[in-house]
Design a protein around this motif. Structure first.
Motif, PDB file in Angstrom:
ATOM      1  N   THR A  82       0.829  -1.209   0.000  1.00  0.00           N
ATOM      2  CA  THR A  82       0.000   0.000   0.000  1.00  0.00           C
ATOM      3  C   THR A  82       0.856   1.249   0.000  1.00  0.00           C
ATOM      4  OG1 THR A  82      -1.719  -1.194   1.206  1.00  0.00           O
ATOM      5  CG2 THR A  82      -1.828   1.222   1.205  1.00  0.00           C
ATOM      6  N   ARG A  83       1.923   1.211   0.847  1.00  0.00           N
ATOM      7  CA  ARG A  83       2.819   2.374   0.885  1.00  0.00           C
ATOM      8  C   ARG A  83       3.506   2.576  -0.462  1.00  0.00           C
ATOM      9  NH1 ARG A  83       3.690   0.399   6.119  1.00  0.00           N
ATOM     10  NH2 ARG A  83       5.476  -0.844   5.446  1.00  0.00           N
ATOM     11  N   LEU A  86       0.984   3.953  -2.589  1.00  0.00           N
ATOM     12  CA  LEU A  86       0.773   5.354  -2.253  1.00  0.00           C
ATOM     13  C   LEU A  86       1.909   6.227  -2.768  1.00  0.00           C
ATOM     14  CD1 LEU A  86      -0.619   5.074   1.396  1.00  0.00           C
ATOM     15  CD2 LEU A  86      -1.862   5.779  -0.652  1.00  0.00           C
ATOM     16  N   ALA A  87       3.148   5.686  -2.654  1.00  0.00           N
ATOM     17  CA  ALA A  87       4.290   6.441  -3.170  1.00  0.00           C
ATOM     18  C   ALA A  87       4.164   6.652  -4.676  1.00  0.00           C
ATOM     19  CB  ALA A  87       5.593   5.711  -2.835  1.00  0.00           C
ATOM     20  N   ARG A  88       3.757   5.546  -5.365  1.00  0.00           N
ATOM     21  CA  ARG A  88       3.567   5.688  -6.806  1.00  0.00           C
ATOM     22  C   ARG A  88       2.470   6.705  -7.117  1.00  0.00           C
ATOM     23  NH1 ARG A  88       3.973   0.061  -6.620  1.00  0.00           N
ATOM     24  NH2 ARG A  88       1.705  -0.132  -6.931  1.00  0.00           N
ATOM     25  N   HIS A  89       1.400   6.615  -6.324  1.00  0.00           N
ATOM     26  CA  HIS A  89       0.311   7.561  -6.536  1.00  0.00           C
ATOM     27  C   HIS A  89       0.770   8.995  -6.279  1.00  0.00           C
ATOM     28  CE1 HIS A  89      -2.379   4.396  -7.390  1.00  0.00           C
ATOM     29  NE2 HIS A  89      -2.649   4.013  -6.129  1.00  0.00           N
ATOM     30  N   GLU A  90       1.579   9.154  -5.224  1.00  0.00           N
ATOM     31  CA  GLU A  90       2.110  10.492  -4.942  1.00  0.00           C
ATOM     32  C   GLU A  90       2.959  10.990  -6.096  1.00  0.00           C
ATOM     33  OE1 GLU A  90       1.656  12.683  -2.627  1.00  0.00           O
ATOM     34  OE2 GLU A  90       0.189  11.482  -1.543  1.00  0.00           O
ATOM     35  N   GLU A  91       3.827  10.087  -6.610  1.00  0.00           N
ATOM     36  CA  GLU A  91       4.653  10.478  -7.754  1.00  0.00           C
ATOM     37  C   GLU A  91       3.780  10.838  -8.964  1.00  0.00           C
ATOM     38  OE1 GLU A  91       7.270   7.272  -8.466  1.00  0.00           O
ATOM     39  OE2 GLU A  91       8.535   7.623  -6.695  1.00  0.00           O
ATOM     40  N   GLU A  92       2.763   9.988  -9.201  1.00  0.00           N
ATOM     41  CA  GLU A  92       1.872  10.264 -10.315  1.00  0.00           C
ATOM     42  C   GLU A  92       1.112  11.573 -10.116  1.00  0.00           C
ATOM     43  OE1 GLU A  92      -0.583   6.874 -10.617  1.00  0.00           O
ATOM     44  OE2 GLU A  92       0.978   5.577 -11.478  1.00  0.00           O
ATOM     45  N   LEU A  93       0.679  11.808  -8.858  1.00  0.00           N
ATOM     46  CA  LEU A  93      -0.016  13.058  -8.580  1.00  0.00           C
ATOM     47  C   LEU A  93       0.902  14.253  -8.771  1.00  0.00           C
ATOM     48  CD1 LEU A  93      -2.149  12.125  -5.427  1.00  0.00           C
ATOM     49  CD2 LEU A  93      -2.978  12.614  -7.739  1.00  0.00           C
ATOM     50  N   GLU A  94       2.164  14.084  -8.310  1.00  0.00           N
ATOM     51  CA  GLU A  94       3.133  15.160  -8.496  1.00  0.00           C
ATOM     52  C   GLU A  94       3.371  15.424  -9.987  1.00  0.00           C
ATOM     53  OE1 GLU A  94       5.591  18.227  -7.470  1.00  0.00           O
ATOM     54  OE2 GLU A  94       4.237  17.040  -6.222  1.00  0.00           O
ATOM     55  N   ARG A  97       0.412  17.155 -11.221  1.00  0.00           N
ATOM     56  CA  ARG A  97       0.427  18.559 -10.827  1.00  0.00           C
ATOM     57  C   ARG A  97       1.398  19.358 -11.686  1.00  0.00           C
ATOM     58  NH1 ARG A  97      -0.362  16.473  -5.488  1.00  0.00           N
ATOM     59  NH2 ARG A  97       1.895  16.256  -5.188  1.00  0.00           N
TER      60      ARG A  97
END
Length: 226
Positions: A82-83, A86-94, A97
């Protein structure tokens, strides 16, 4: 038999500590239809009996501790993926953005370019309108110039016709003048010849007069001697 009969019998059975059943109620009221007693008894239970609480599920402490340890381990193992997710999602979100910021910047630039193009288009339209006015003015001047040139050509043609008429008159005068000059030349030649003859005659006269004078002198001399 009605609901009140069934309710009264069920109440007495419950108060006496006897289980309230269809058969017990039917025996208490002295008979009756089982289906009717069951229907009235269900209504009575809904109004008077409290549903029994279910037994509490209590686990042994060692089992609870083992389950807690297992849950923690499972959460940690499950949290790893999950982490990472989540990290991948954060990178994708970044990245999204950043892409959004880039698109926003590009949109601003495009809007600026659109404004510049709109202003350029308006200037071009003004220039085209001014050019159309200039072309219309030049066309009007050209039409006027053509009209003036046409009038000038007509005037020149008229003048040319007049000149040609005068040229014909001048040709006639020139012919007459040439004829006059020829006649004058003939007359001059005749006059010159006459003058020459006159000069000859004068010379001959002078000679004759000289000879006469000499003869008279000789005659006078002879007379003196005689």
């Amino acid at each position: 038999m009605n609901f009140e009969d069934v309710a009264a019998a069920a109440g007495k059975l419950q108060a006496g500590g006897t289980p309230v059943t269809i058969d017990a109620v039917r025996d208490a009221i002295g008979g009756g239809s089982a289906s009717a007693i069951s229907r009235h008894l269900a209504d009575w239970r809904a109004a008077n009996e409290t549903p029994p609480e279910p037994p509490k599920a209590e686990l042994p402490q060692n089992l609870v501790a083992e389950l807690a340890r297992w849950a923690q381990q499972f959460a940690e193992e499950a949290g790893t993926g999950t982490r990472a997710a989540l990290a991948r999602h954060e990178e994708e979100l970044e990245a999204l953005r950043e892409a959004g910021d880039a698109l926003e910047t590009e949109r601003g630039e495009l809007q600026q370019q659109l404004g510049e193009l709109t202003a350029a288009r308006d200037d071009a339209l003004v220039s085209v309108a001014e050019r159309d006015e200039e072309i219309e003015r030049l066309n009007a001047e050209l039409r006027n110039a053509k009209q003036v040139a046409m009038e000038a050509l007509v005037g020149k043609a008229k003048d040319q016709l007049a000149i040609e008429g005068k040229d014909a008159q001048l040709a006639d005068l020139r012919t007459q003048l040439e004829k006059g000059v020829a006649q004058n030349a003939t007359l001059s030649d005749a006059r010159l010849a006459a003058e020459m003859e006159l000069v000859g005659a004068k010379t001959a006269r002078d000679s004759l007069e000289a000879e006469n004078a000499e003869l008279r002198a000789q005659v006078a001399a002879l007379r003196k001697k005689g």
